[in-house]
Enzyme design. Structure first.
Site, PDB file in Angstrom:
ATOM      1  N   ASP A   7       0.722  -1.773  -0.036  1.00 54.10           N
ATOM      2  CA  ASP A   7      -0.012   0.375   0.083  1.00 54.10           C
ATOM      3  C   ASP A   7       0.499   0.941  -0.023  1.00 54.10           C
ATOM      4  O   ASP A   7       1.441   1.183   0.236  1.00 54.10           O
ATOM      5  CB  ASP A   7      -0.452  -0.099   0.951  1.00 54.10           C
ATOM      6  CG  ASP A   7      -1.443   1.132   1.995  1.00 54.10           C
ATOM      7  OD1 ASP A   7      -2.243   1.189   0.982  1.00 54.10           O
ATOM      8  OD2 ASP A   7      -1.770   1.480   1.998  1.00 54.10           O
ATOM      9  N   ASP A   9       0.275   5.710   1.018  1.00 50.14           N
ATOM     10  CA  ASP A   9      -0.215   5.877   1.452  1.00 50.14           C
ATOM     11  C   ASP A   9      -0.085   5.152   2.959  1.00 50.14           C
ATOM     12  O   ASP A   9      -1.670   4.758   2.944  1.00 50.14           O
ATOM     13  CB  ASP A   9      -1.529   6.480   1.267  1.00 50.14           C
ATOM     14  CG  ASP A   9      -2.407   7.871   2.558  1.00 50.14           C
ATOM     15  OD1 ASP A   9      -1.409   8.162   2.585  1.00 50.14           O
ATOM     16  OD2 ASP A   9      -3.436   7.600   2.872  1.00 50.14           O
ATOM     17  N   GLY A  44      -7.493   4.251   3.161  1.00 50.21           N
ATOM     18  CA  GLY A  44      -7.463   3.261   2.031  1.00 50.21           C
ATOM     19  C   GLY A  44      -8.453   3.361   0.575  1.00 50.21           C
ATOM     20  O   GLY A  44      -8.757   2.433   0.363  1.00 50.21           O
ATOM     21  N   ARG A  47     -11.925   8.904  -2.852  1.00 52.20           N
ATOM     22  CA  ARG A  47     -11.915   9.770  -2.760  1.00 52.20           C
ATOM     23  C   ARG A  47     -13.661   9.949  -2.910  1.00 52.20           C
ATOM     24  O   ARG A  47     -13.936  11.182  -2.376  1.00 52.20           O
ATOM     25  CB  ARG A  47     -11.948  10.647  -3.734  1.00 52.20           C
ATOM     26  CG  ARG A  47     -11.982  10.808  -5.677  1.00 52.20           C
ATOM     27  CD  ARG A  47     -10.293  11.428  -6.168  1.00 52.20           C
ATOM     28  NE  ARG A  47      -9.565  11.271  -6.603  1.00 52.20           N
ATOM     29  CZ  ARG A  47      -8.431  12.173  -6.820  1.00 52.20           C
ATOM     30  NH1 ARG A  47      -8.920  12.706  -7.629  1.00 52.20           N
ATOM     31  NH2 ARG A  47      -7.325  11.212  -7.692  1.00 52.20           N
ATOM     32  N   SER A 114      -5.069   5.497  -4.525  1.00 49.90           N
ATOM     33  CA  SER A 114      -5.198   7.040  -4.832  1.00 49.90           C
ATOM     34  C   SER A 114      -4.874   6.732  -6.225  1.00 49.90           C
ATOM     35  O   SER A 114      -3.914   5.887  -7.163  1.00 49.90           O
ATOM     36  CB  SER A 114      -3.888   7.069  -4.219  1.00 49.90           C
ATOM     37  OG  SER A 114      -3.218   8.435  -5.036  1.00 49.90           O
ATOM     38  N   ARG A 115      -4.928   8.156  -6.999  1.00 52.92           N
ATOM     39  CA  ARG A 115      -5.483   8.297  -8.324  1.00 52.92           C
ATOM     40  C   ARG A 115      -3.954   9.141  -8.748  1.00 52.92           C
ATOM     41  O   ARG A 115      -3.670   8.792  -9.724  1.00 52.92           O
ATOM     42  CB  ARG A 115      -6.489   8.677  -8.835  1.00 52.92           C
ATOM     43  CG  ARG A 115      -7.732   8.367  -9.479  1.00 52.92           C
ATOM     44  CD  ARG A 115      -8.625   8.796  -9.448  1.00 52.92           C
ATOM     45  NE  ARG A 115      -9.325   8.106  -8.805  1.00 52.92           N
ATOM     46  CZ  ARG A 115     -11.330   8.634  -8.911  1.00 52.92           C
ATOM     47  NH1 ARG A 115     -11.261   9.676  -9.655  1.00 52.92           N
ATOM     48  NH2 ARG A 115     -11.744   8.134  -8.022  1.00 52.92           N
ATOM     49  N   ASP A 168      -1.842  -0.053   6.285  1.00 49.53           N
ATOM     50  CA  ASP A 168      -2.276   0.185   7.005  1.00 49.53           C
ATOM     51  C   ASP A 168      -3.374   0.267   7.427  1.00 49.53           C
ATOM     52  O   ASP A 168      -3.709   0.783   8.334  1.00 49.53           O
ATOM     53  CB  ASP A 168      -1.339   1.832   6.930  1.00 49.53           C
ATOM     54  CG  ASP A 168      -2.155   2.662   6.099  1.00 49.53           C
ATOM     55  OD1 ASP A 168      -2.068   2.495   5.024  1.00 49.53           O
ATOM     56  OD2 ASP A 168      -2.149   3.552   6.839  1.00 49.53           O
TER      57      ASP A 168
HETATM   58  P1  B16 Z   1      -6.304  10.241  -4.263  1.00 46.96           P
HETATM   59  P2  B16 Z   1      -3.420   4.249  -0.618  1.00 46.96           P
HETATM   60  C1  B16 Z   1      -5.809   6.108  -0.623  1.00 46.96           C
HETATM   61  O1  B16 Z   1      -4.645   5.169  -0.725  1.00 46.96           O
HETATM   62  C2  B16 Z   1      -5.334   6.759   0.385  1.00 46.96           C
HETATM   63  O2  B16 Z   1      -5.181   6.463   2.131  1.00 46.96           O
HETATM   64  C3  B16 Z   1      -7.238   7.123   0.625  1.00 46.96           C
HETATM   65  O3  B16 Z   1      -7.302   8.143   1.850  1.00 46.96           O
HETATM   66  C4  B16 Z   1      -7.703   8.215  -0.201  1.00 46.96           C
HETATM   67  O4  B16 Z   1      -8.991   8.806   0.113  1.00 46.96           O
HETATM   68  C5  B16 Z   1      -7.164   7.437  -1.607  1.00 46.96           C
HETATM   69  O5  B16 Z   1      -6.071   6.589  -1.922  1.00 46.96           O
HETATM   70  C6  B16 Z   1      -7.392   8.517  -2.761  1.00 46.96           C
HETATM   71  O6  B16 Z   1      -6.624   8.556  -3.075  1.00 46.96           O
HETATM   72  O7  B16 Z   1      -7.295  10.921  -3.658  1.00 46.96           O
HETATM   73  O8  B16 Z   1      -5.216  10.565  -4.670  1.00 46.96           O
HETATM   74  O9  B16 Z   1      -7.331   9.307  -5.789  1.00 46.96           O
HETATM   75  O10 B16 Z   1      -3.478   4.200   1.188  1.00 46.96           O
HETATM   76  O11 B16 Z   1      -4.888   3.485  -0.799  1.00 46.96           O
HETATM   77  O12 B16 Z   1      -2.161   4.142  -1.003  1.00 46.96           O
HETATM   78 MG    MG Z   2      -2.832   3.337   3.152  1.00 50.38          MG
END
Ligand code: B16
Ligand code: MG
Length: 210
Positions: A7, A9, A44, A47, A114-115, A168
């Site tokens: 993962d 973030d 995780g 958005r 995350s995108r 996490d």
């Molecule tokens: P984005 P991961 C996730 O990353 C974040 O933990 C989560 O808080 C966020 O909403 C999601 O990515 C989308 O992110 O807005 O950048 O597309 O923990 O899966 O690496």
């Molecule tokens: Mg994460």
């Protein structure tokens, strides 16, 4: 184990703080209560789902168009924070651990909702260390659905039982287990019951896998 799926973030870096600040700015501008306890539910998840969780306390309905504008605003502020990221923002021991796993012949992937994942990996200087990146741009269902990890394993040409997922978030551990992976928890997820292994530090992976 032939593959390790990370993962992003909360595991390889702490962009979760930037997500929090950007969502907090949006919630404050709308007069919606939002704090770190509510924020922990956003780990995780996509958005779109994150915004729905925040809007639970809104007391009014927002149109799809208004929500699109909210994502845009939040992502713009989040990307402003991300533009300052550098190698210094990598989790402690992450770069050394990634190099050692590669030297030991392990296949490495990122499995992130995350995108912005590719952008973050480049800013952290570790984009070239992964054999595959499965991210929010390539999936339809976010964690706790296993899609992102199944895609990562497929891109590595490995079966789920040949891979360990490092996560996490509760939603991420649930996704890993639903996909048939061995799940290692770090950070907030160490209290997550279905995890197979708890890590205090990322470099424990070297002793575990090499
Ligand atoms: P984005 P991961 C996730 O990353 C974040 O933990 C989560 O808080 C966020 O909403 C999601 O990515 C989308 O992110 O807005 O950048 O597309 O923990 O899966 O690496
Ligand atoms: Mg994460």
């Amino acid at each position: 184990m032939k593959g390790v799926i990370f993962d992003l973030d909360g595991v390889l870096c702490s962009t979760d703080e930037y997500h929090y600040r950007a969502w907090k700015a949006l919630a404050d501008s709308l007069g919606i209560p939002f704090d770190r306890t509510i924020n922990s539910r956003l780990r995780g998840v996509s958005r779109e789902e994150s915004l729905e969780i925040i809007l639970e306390r809104a007391g009014r309905h927002y149109s799809a168009e208004e929500k699109r504008e909210m994502f845009r605003e939040k992502n713009e502020l989040y990307r402003t924070f991300l533009s300052a990221l550098s190698v210094e923002d990598l989790a402690p021991g992450a770069a050394k651990m990634l190099h050692e796993l590669r030297r030991a012949g392990k296949k490495l992937a990122v499995g992130s909702s995350s995108r912005n994942a590719q952008f973050i990996l480049e800013k952290l200087g570790i984009a070239g260390l992964f054999d595959a990146v499965a991210d929010g741009n390539r999936i339809r269902r976010s964690k706790p659905d296993p899609e992102v990890f199944l895609l990562a394993a497929q891109l590595l040409h490995l079966k789920p039982e040949q891979c360990i997922v490092v996560e996490d978030a509760y939603s991420g551990i649930a996704a890993a287990k639903a996909g048939g992976f061995y799940a290692a928890a770090i950070g907030d997820a160490v209290t997550c019951p279905p995890a197979d292994r708890r890590l205090e530090r990322l470099d424990e992976l070297v002793g575990l896998l090499c």
